[in-house]
Design an enzyme around this catalytic site. Structure first.
Site, PDB file in Angstrom:
ATOM      1  N   HIS A 233      -5.426  -3.478   4.732  1.00  0.00           N
ATOM      2  CA  HIS A 233      -5.165  -2.551   3.804  1.00  0.00           C
ATOM      3  C   HIS A 233      -3.751  -2.225   3.333  1.00  0.00           C
ATOM      4  O   HIS A 233      -3.466  -1.816   2.375  1.00  0.00           O
ATOM      5  CB  HIS A 233      -6.198  -1.349   4.281  1.00  0.00           C
ATOM      6  CG  HIS A 233      -6.389  -0.422   2.951  1.00  0.00           C
ATOM      7  ND1 HIS A 233      -5.739   0.690   2.897  1.00  0.00           N
ATOM      8  CD2 HIS A 233      -7.327  -0.286   2.185  1.00  0.00           C
ATOM      9  CE1 HIS A 233      -6.156   1.300   1.678  1.00  0.00           C
ATOM     10  NE2 HIS A 233      -7.223   0.710   1.209  1.00  0.00           N
ATOM     11  N   CYS A 234      -3.145  -1.922   4.500  1.00  0.00           N
ATOM     12  CA  CYS A 234      -1.757  -1.516   4.235  1.00  0.00           C
ATOM     13  C   CYS A 234      -0.819  -2.698   3.436  1.00  0.00           C
ATOM     14  O   CYS A 234       0.212  -2.141   2.983  1.00  0.00           O
ATOM     15  CB  CYS A 234      -0.855  -1.480   5.752  1.00  0.00           C
ATOM     16  SG  CYS A 234      -1.776  -0.678   6.735  1.00  0.00           S
ATOM     17  N   ILE A 235      -1.399  -3.892   3.379  1.00  0.00           N
ATOM     18  CA  ILE A 235      -0.393  -4.822   2.833  1.00  0.00           C
ATOM     19  C   ILE A 235      -0.816  -5.131   1.210  1.00  0.00           C
ATOM     20  O   ILE A 235      -0.209  -5.844   0.598  1.00  0.00           O
ATOM     21  CB  ILE A 235      -0.249  -6.239   3.491  1.00  0.00           C
ATOM     22  CG1 ILE A 235      -1.491  -6.804   3.463  1.00  0.00           C
ATOM     23  CG2 ILE A 235       0.454  -5.951   4.715  1.00  0.00           C
ATOM     24  CD1 ILE A 235      -1.069  -8.305   4.186  1.00  0.00           C
TER      25      ILE A 235
ATOM     26  N   ARG B 142       0.931  -1.192  -0.060  1.00  0.00           N
ATOM     27  CA  ARG B 142       0.007   0.071  -0.164  1.00  0.00           C
ATOM     28  C   ARG B 142       0.895   1.216  -0.074  1.00  0.00           C
ATOM     29  O   ARG B 142       0.495   2.237  -0.607  1.00  0.00           O
ATOM     30  CB  ARG B 142      -0.960  -0.019   1.136  1.00  0.00           C
ATOM     31  CG  ARG B 142      -1.704   1.276   1.604  1.00  0.00           C
ATOM     32  CD  ARG B 142      -2.734   1.567   0.469  1.00  0.00           C
ATOM     33  NE  ARG B 142      -3.485   0.294   0.266  1.00  0.00           N
ATOM     34  CZ  ARG B 142      -4.621   0.237  -0.926  1.00  0.00           C
ATOM     35  NH1 ARG B 142      -4.853   1.285  -1.662  1.00  0.00           N
ATOM     36  NH2 ARG B 142      -5.264  -0.874  -1.022  1.00  0.00           N
TER      37      ARG B 142
ATOM     38  N   ASN C  76      -1.988  -3.195   8.703  1.00  0.00           N
ATOM     39  CA  ASN C  76      -3.166  -4.411   8.557  1.00  0.00           C
ATOM     40  C   ASN C  76      -3.325  -4.539   7.354  1.00  0.00           C
ATOM     41  O   ASN C  76      -2.736  -4.192   6.316  1.00  0.00           O
ATOM     42  CB  ASN C  76      -4.147  -3.983   9.380  1.00  0.00           C
ATOM     43  CG  ASN C  76      -4.733  -5.450  10.118  1.00  0.00           C
ATOM     44  OD1 ASN C  76      -4.992  -6.290   9.585  1.00  0.00           O
ATOM     45  ND2 ASN C  76      -4.840  -5.356  11.465  1.00  0.00           N
TER      46      ASN C  76
END
Ligand code: KQY
Length: 368
Positions: free
Chosen positions: A355-357, A94, A353
């Site tokens: 969304h970040c990956i 992300r 989390n």
């Protein structure tokens, strides 16, 4: 030929679509660094593989992997997940991956922001980050899309758009002196307008309590659809998160979006505070210059850090009493998508989390 463009998306008629618009697929990176992920990243790798499998129920997934981990990732990831070699410093697609933009003529391009590991030498999370900073260009090459190298430090997790001209960000992150210390708020706004093609910016104050990204918006608030947002919440007024979420709620209530709409705000109650255990802390290698993971530290847990894919929502679960209500709430907010909860404590332990990956690659769009 894949071109590095000297113009801007706005000048060329490109815009960043919302995450809930159709995707060609999803990009991820594979975790391995033992100074961020416990036990040589093995528990995190299982969690990432579960996220990739869940997303692949709705769309193709590609995972970038270092040469060292290629064979292991290939073995651990579901067969329908594409695995390609992409060197990286850590696994936050992300943030170091491209922000894709589209025009109405079936073309897709990539915006490649400058990446400094969430703050460079002034509070950044590790050093060096040169391989991360090449990830967006490599993805653009693999996908054969032209690329804009944007002139500011920015991570994809610090921006959310509604696809209709509205951008949401936090002051804590975008105005942090460890990102673009020489630029004013107005100068940053101008770059964002030119590279995302947006008309209106909604500035929230701070992100989730103890979020090591300096308050990325994608952990506190997101668009469900134009005019509708979800906000992490707590009813516990003694929790430091209360004041932060209340301030965000007040700002969201007082504003309108680019189309002049008042926002419908859905509060999603956060899990109970999640602290790093002694065992978890003991499994992380200690390396100078990398953020330590000490027993008792509170993690920035939020259900808002979910990912919207074609036909599915992939949300984090924490073995917490709030998991089920959050899943039901997201199911009601996204009636046309299947909501899949993936146990995400091992991802949270690394500092982010689901969304970040993940990073969406939007489908080409043809107007009319
Ligand atoms: O949450 C994110 N977007 C990234 C977190 C990075 C943590 C590095 N340890």
């Amino acid at each position: 030929m894949v071109r590095k463009l000297e113009t801007t998306p706005r000048a060329d008629g490109f815009r960043m679509p919302a995450e809930f618009e159709p995707h060609t697929g999803t990009w991820m990176l594979w975790p391995e660094r033992p100074d961020n992920w416990r036990l040589g990243a093995k528990p995190a790798q299982h969690a990432f593989a579960a996220v990739a499998a869940a997303i692949s129920e709705g769309e193709p997934v590609t995972v970038g992997v270092s040469p060292r981990q290629f064979a292991n990732a290939r073995a651990m990831l579901a067969p329908q997940v594409r695995v390609v070699e992409i060197s990286n410093d850590d696994s936050w697609m992300r943030d170091c991956g491209p922000t894709f933009v589209v025009n109405g003529k079936g073309e897709v391009r990539a915006v490649d922001w400058i990446f400094n590991a969430w703050g460079g030498l002034d509070g950044g999370l590790y050093f060096p980050w040169d391989q991360d900073d090449l990830v967006a260009a490599k993805v653009a090459e693999i996908e054969r899309v032209d690329r804009y190298r944007a002139p500011i430090v920015l991570e994809g997790g610090s921006i959310h758009v509604d696809g209709e001209g509205t951008l949401m960000v936090t002051e804590e992150c975008l105005l942090n002196k460890n990102r673009n210390p020489d630029l004013t708020r107005e100068q940053i706004e101008e770059v964002l307008a030119n590279y995302l093609n947006i008309e209106k910016i909604i500035w929230l104050g701070r992100g989730v309590y103890e979020d090591e990204t300096n308050g990325h918006v994608d952990n506190i608030c997101c668009f469900i659809r134009p005019g509708v947002v979800a906000l992490t919440w707590t009813d516990d007024k003694s929790d430091p998160q209360y004041e932060i979420s209340k301030d965000a709620f007040d700002r969201l209530s007082a504003t309108t979006d680019a189309k002049g709409r008042k926002l419908e705000i859905h509060r999603v109650h956060q899990p109970d505070p999640i602290l790093i255990t002694a065992e978890e802390s003991g499994g992380v290698d200690v390396v100078e210059g990398t953020l330590p993971r000490e027993e008792g530290m509170r993690l920035a847990a939020s259900y808002i850090n979910f990912y919207i894919a074609n036909g599915v929502i992939v949300m984090p679960s924490f073995n917490d009493p709030h998991d089920e209500p959050a899943q039901k709430q997201l199911a009601a907010l996204f009636p046309d998508r299947k909501v899949i909860a993936v146990p995400a404590r091992e991802i949270l332990l690394g500092g982010g989390n689901i969304h970040c990956i993940t990073q969406q690659q939007p489908a080409p769009q043809k107007a009319g």
